[in-house]
Design a protein around this motif. Structure first.
Motif, PDB file in Angstrom:
ATOM      1  N   THR A 190       0.752  -1.400   0.039  1.00  0.00           N
ATOM      2  CA  THR A 190      -0.096  -0.042   0.009  1.00  0.00           C
ATOM      3  C   THR A 190       0.639   1.081   0.025  1.00  0.00           C
ATOM      4  O   THR A 190       0.623   2.316  -0.652  1.00  0.00           O
ATOM      5  N   ARG A 191       1.875   1.200   0.716  1.00  0.00           N
ATOM      6  CA  ARG A 191       2.911   2.280   0.949  1.00  0.00           C
ATOM      7  C   ARG A 191       3.585   2.586  -0.341  1.00  0.00           C
ATOM      8  O   ARG A 191       3.670   3.793  -0.832  1.00  0.00           O
ATOM      9  N   ALA A 194       1.272   4.170  -2.895  1.00  0.00           N
ATOM     10  CA  ALA A 194       0.867   5.556  -2.717  1.00  0.00           C
ATOM     11  C   ALA A 194       1.880   6.383  -3.324  1.00  0.00           C
ATOM     12  O   ALA A 194       1.852   7.242  -3.866  1.00  0.00           O
ATOM     13  N   ARG A 195       3.343   5.721  -3.149  1.00  0.00           N
ATOM     14  CA  ARG A 195       4.499   6.570  -3.460  1.00  0.00           C
ATOM     15  C   ARG A 195       4.480   6.497  -5.127  1.00  0.00           C
ATOM     16  O   ARG A 195       4.909   7.703  -5.616  1.00  0.00           O
ATOM     17  N   GLY A 198       0.448   8.011  -5.912  1.00  0.00           N
ATOM     18  CA  GLY A 198      -0.248   9.160  -5.111  1.00  0.00           C
ATOM     19  C   GLY A 198      -1.419   8.717  -4.221  1.00  0.00           C
ATOM     20  O   GLY A 198      -1.917   7.715  -4.513  1.00  0.00           O
ATOM     21  N   GLN A 199      -1.455   9.351  -3.056  1.00  0.00           N
ATOM     22  CA  GLN A 199      -2.534   9.029  -2.137  1.00  0.00           C
ATOM     23  C   GLN A 199      -4.009   8.996  -2.684  1.00  0.00           C
ATOM     24  O   GLN A 199      -4.581   8.168  -2.429  1.00  0.00           O
ATOM     25  N   LEU A 202      -4.804   5.892  -4.882  1.00  0.00           N
ATOM     26  CA  LEU A 202      -4.744   4.942  -3.962  1.00  0.00           C
ATOM     27  C   LEU A 202      -6.070   4.748  -3.441  1.00  0.00           C
ATOM     28  O   LEU A 202      -7.086   3.688  -3.433  1.00  0.00           O
ATOM     29  N   LEU A 203      -6.624   5.825  -2.698  1.00  0.00           N
ATOM     30  CA  LEU A 203      -7.928   5.872  -2.216  1.00  0.00           C
ATOM     31  C   LEU A 203      -9.151   5.665  -2.925  1.00  0.00           C
ATOM     32  O   LEU A 203      -9.983   5.103  -2.760  1.00  0.00           O
TER      33      LEU A 203
END
Length: 219
Positions: A190-191, A194-195, A198-199, A202-203
């Motif tokens: 997940t991290r 996101a990297r 972008g957040q 992912l959301l």
């Protein structure tokens, strides 16, 4: 359950898959991964277990002050930020080297490779308890150092991903990881996703199908 036990749970499942007769039967056939045979993919899966044995030897040598000092361990996410293979094309030097190493292990044959993985796993069940989670583990293939616990998380990620690759390659169902192993793998992926994306991406991928991005791959 601690990181050691989580890793052992994932590694035990990998050994069981390597022992599956379907894997040996398809050894020379193409795998689900481009430019890798089933045997090469099995070799890559087994190498994740074998690399832990090498790391534990480093721990033992460090405890006896038989190994030279290295730089301080880097954070887990920095390991992936530095890794050459992540953004490299399939035929890039790092990825080609990984495939060559994996196929080299496969050349030993299914019986010997499986025995190597099985023996390493059995030894690790005892030796892991002899090393502290914050013990520094130098990775000669990368040139930097990780904490043992972080190194084991990288191995769990590799085991999770490539166990699926190998099972799919030979038409077998994939057994769920133990939760103790799945949780750190999920957090790491997940991290990394996101990297990379972008957040917001992912959301949206997890909550909003109407505006989810086309891709949210972590690696």
């Amino acid at each position: 359950m601690n990181v050691n036990d989580a890793y052992l749970g994932a590694a035990g499942q990998a050994v069981a898959l390597l022992e599956a007769p379907e894997v040996g039967t398809a050894w020379e056939q193409p795998s689900a991964l481009p430019k890798m045979t089933v045997g090469g993919l099995a070799g890559h899966l087994a190498s994740q277990i074998l690399s832990v044995s090498a790391a534990l030897q480093v721990c033992a040598d460090s405890a006896l002050q038989e190994s030279p000092p290295h730089e301080a361990p880097i954070p887990l996410l920095d390991h992936y930020a530095r890794a050459a293979w992540i953004d490299e094309p399939l035929d890039g030097e790092a990825n080609a080297g990984i495939r060559a190493m994996s196929e080299g292990l496969a050349a030993q044959g299914t019986l010997l490779l499986t025995e190597l993985a099985r023996t390493a796993f059995a030894e690790q069940r005892t030796r892991l308890a002899e090393c502290a989670g914050d013990q520094a583990v130098f990775m000669p293939q990368t040139g930097w150092t990780l904490r043992l616990d972080d190194f084991l998380v990288t191995r769990m990620l590799e085991l999770a991903v490539h166990r699926d690759d190998l099972a799919v390659s030979v038409g077998l169902a994939v057994q769920d990881l133990p939760e103790a192993a799945f949780d750190p793998v999920l957090v790491l992926l997940t991290r990394l996703a996101a990297r990379r994306h972008g957040q917001a991406a992912l959301l949206r991928a997890l909550t909003r199908t109407e505006r989810a991005p086309a891709a949210i791959n972590a690696l």
